[in-house]
Design a protein around this motif. Structure first.
Motif, mmCIF file in Angstrom:
data_model
loop_
_atom_site.group_PDB
_atom_site.id
_atom_site.type_symbol
_atom_site.label_atom_id
_atom_site.label_comp_id
_atom_site.label_asym_id
_atom_site.label_seq_id
_atom_site.Cartn_x
_atom_site.Cartn_y
_atom_site.Cartn_z
ATOM 1 N N ASP B 84 0.858 -1.184 0.000
ATOM 2 C CA ASP B 84 0.000 0.000 0.000
ATOM 3 C C ASP B 84 0.897 1.237 0.000
ATOM 4 O O ASP B 84 1.584 1.508 0.991
ATOM 5 C CB ASP B 84 -0.906 -0.020 1.235
ATOM 6 C CG ASP B 84 -1.948 1.081 1.197
ATOM 7 O OD1 ASP B 84 -1.878 1.928 0.283
ATOM 8 O OD2 ASP B 84 -2.828 1.089 2.071
ATOM 9 N N PHE B 85 0.891 1.976 -1.090
ATOM 10 C CA PHE B 85 1.751 3.163 -1.190
ATOM 11 C C PHE B 85 1.181 4.360 -0.423
ATOM 12 O O PHE B 85 1.909 5.322 -0.168
ATOM 13 C CB PHE B 85 1.946 3.543 -2.664
ATOM 14 C CG PHE B 85 2.895 2.646 -3.402
ATOM 15 C CD1 PHE B 85 2.438 1.475 -4.002
ATOM 16 C CD2 PHE B 85 4.231 2.954 -3.494
ATOM 17 C CE1 PHE B 85 3.315 0.636 -4.673
ATOM 18 C CE2 PHE B 85 5.117 2.122 -4.168
ATOM 19 C CZ PHE B 85 4.646 0.962 -4.759
ATOM 20 N N GLN B 86 -0.098 4.345 -0.116
ATOM 21 C CA GLN B 86 -0.753 5.429 0.647
ATOM 22 C C GLN B 86 -0.468 6.796 0.029
ATOM 23 O O GLN B 86 -0.218 7.780 0.730
ATOM 24 C CB GLN B 86 -0.295 5.393 2.100
ATOM 25 C CG GLN B 86 -0.651 4.105 2.800
ATOM 26 C CD GLN B 86 -0.013 3.976 4.165
ATOM 27 O OE1 GLN B 86 0.506 4.951 4.706
ATOM 28 N NE2 GLN B 86 -0.046 2.792 4.742
ATOM 29 N N GLY B 87 -0.460 6.847 -1.262
ATOM 30 C CA GLY B 87 -0.276 8.134 -1.942
ATOM 31 C C GLY B 87 1.163 8.559 -2.117
ATOM 32 O O GLY B 87 1.429 9.606 -2.708
ATOM 33 N N HIS B 88 2.104 7.762 -1.643
ATOM 34 C CA HIS B 88 3.518 8.137 -1.729
ATOM 35 C C HIS B 88 4.180 7.426 -2.903
ATOM 36 O O HIS B 88 3.726 6.377 -3.344
ATOM 37 C CB HIS B 88 4.224 7.782 -0.428
ATOM 38 C CG HIS B 88 3.732 8.564 0.746
ATOM 39 N ND1 HIS B 88 4.167 9.822 1.039
ATOM 40 C CD2 HIS B 88 2.790 8.272 1.675
ATOM 41 C CE1 HIS B 88 3.539 10.271 2.108
ATOM 42 N NE2 HIS B 88 2.691 9.353 2.519
ATOM 43 N N PRO B 89 5.298 7.966 -3.360
ATOM 44 C CA PRO B 89 5.974 7.321 -4.499
ATOM 45 C C PRO B 89 6.768 6.077 -4.114
ATOM 46 O O PRO B 89 7.147 5.314 -4.972
ATOM 47 C CB PRO B 89 6.904 8.427 -5.025
ATOM 48 C CG PRO B 89 7.138 9.321 -3.861
ATOM 49 C CD PRO B 89 5.905 9.274 -3.030
ATOM 50 N N GLN B 90 7.041 5.888 -2.823
ATOM 51 C CA GLN B 90 7.804 4.718 -2.381
ATOM 52 C C GLN B 90 7.032 3.954 -1.310
ATOM 53 O O GLN B 90 6.233 4.549 -0.583
ATOM 54 C CB GLN B 90 9.143 5.145 -1.778
ATOM 55 C CG GLN B 90 10.076 5.820 -2.762
ATOM 56 C CD GLN B 90 11.435 6.094 -2.133
ATOM 57 O OE1 GLN B 90 11.904 5.331 -1.308
ATOM 58 N NE2 GLN B 90 12.056 7.176 -2.531
ATOM 59 N N ALA B 91 7.309 2.705 -1.216
ATOM 60 C CA ALA B 91 6.744 1.883 -0.139
ATOM 61 C C ALA B 91 7.726 0.773 0.168
ATOM 62 O O ALA B 91 8.478 0.335 -0.707
ATOM 63 C CB ALA B 91 5.392 1.303 -0.537
#
Lengths: 142, 144
Positions: B84-91
């Motif tokens: 789940d990236f939660q809106g970020h470019p990295q996870a």
């Protein structure tokens, strides 16, 4: 329970008074003992307290230091995937802290596995009598 | 329609991967780079696998994948996981295994494959243990 005490307010005020950059304020607040309590608050309680502290006409190091702590605790929820709609612009360094925390957040997806060990292959061979083989090498079918 | 271009930036296996709750930084302890065990089978009391994924703005925020650990071609464990990236470019994905038994020496491969096609893989060799023999007996000590 999890209520901020007078020493907690005093610690937040000292962190605010000694911070000379937004980043030093952030580091000080994250390490404050008040943060341990604030991170257990739910979002409603955080928002209500933030509104109460920032809407006051009378501001001092105690109220502003605590407001910063609540703001940081709210923004740290991003790392758990929860976004709280909090108005960071009410504090001088609020937007800077929000931008920094949003940039530095990398979500971590964690999975704990207990790998089952392989069961040993146990073959039980029983025979009620001697196996009599036919001319083709196979046992007789009853 | 553009296909997803989620890619893997990093993948490794270590004794322990710790995430600091305050700073959100990762600490990786005892990276496994290959070793010779005293004997086989080898038991890993704790094994942590880490993958860092990068996506572009139009890529999906959530995706599933398959975690696979094998020795040579023999699978040891296969599990599904989600990112789940939660809106970020990295996870990040951290998978902790407890009590894994590797039955024999060989190339241990940790592989995380996302349903979008991205693959993160890390391998290290577990060498065949060498039998240690006692040194040849020397001359008898003088007796008095």
């Amino acid at each position: 329970m999890n209520q901020l005490s007078i020493p907690d307010f005093r610690e937040c005020a000292m962190v605010l008074a000694l911070a000379n950059t937004p980043l030093s304020l952030l580091r000080g607040i994250i390490r404050a003992t008040a943060m341990q309590k604030l991170r257990q608050w739910d979002s409603v309680r955080l928002l209500r307290s933030y509104d109460y502290l920032t809407a006051r006409s009378e501001r001092n190091e105690y109220s502003i230091g605590s407001a910063y702590a609540i703001l940081v605790a709210s923004l740290l929820r991003l790392r758990e995937g929860e976004r709280i709609a909090i108005d960071a612009s009410r504090l001088l360094w609020g937007n800077t802290l929000r931008d920094h925390l949003e940039r530095s957040t990398i979500p971590t997806n964690r999975l704990d596995l207990h790998v089952p060990t392989k069961q040993p292959d146990i073959k039980v061979q029983t025979s009620s009598g001697p196996i009599i083989l036919g001319s083709d090498g196979r046992p007789f079918q009853r | 329609m553009r296909s997803a271009v989620i890619t893997s930036k990093l993948c490794l296996a270590a004794g322990l991967v710790i995430r600091d709750a305050d700073s959100n930084t990762l600490s990786i302890i005892s990276i496994l780079e290959g070793f010779m065990p005293a004997s086989v089978p080898v038991v890993f009391g704790q094994l942590s696998c880490l993958a860092l994924w990068i996506r572009e703005a139009n890529d999906p925020e959530r995706t599933d994948g398959t975690f696979n650990i094998r020795i040579d071609a023999e699978p040891l464990s296969v599990h599904r996981f989600n990112v789940d990236f939660q809106g970020h470019p990295q996870a990040r994905t951290v998978i902790n295994l407890a009590g894994m038994v590797v039955p024999h020496a060989g190339l241990l491969t940790v592989q995380m494959t996302l349903d979008t096609g991205a693959i993160a893989e890390y391998s290290f060799r577990i060498a065949q243990p060498v039998a240690i023999t006692a040194p040849a007996a020397g001359p008898e000590p003088p007796t008095q």
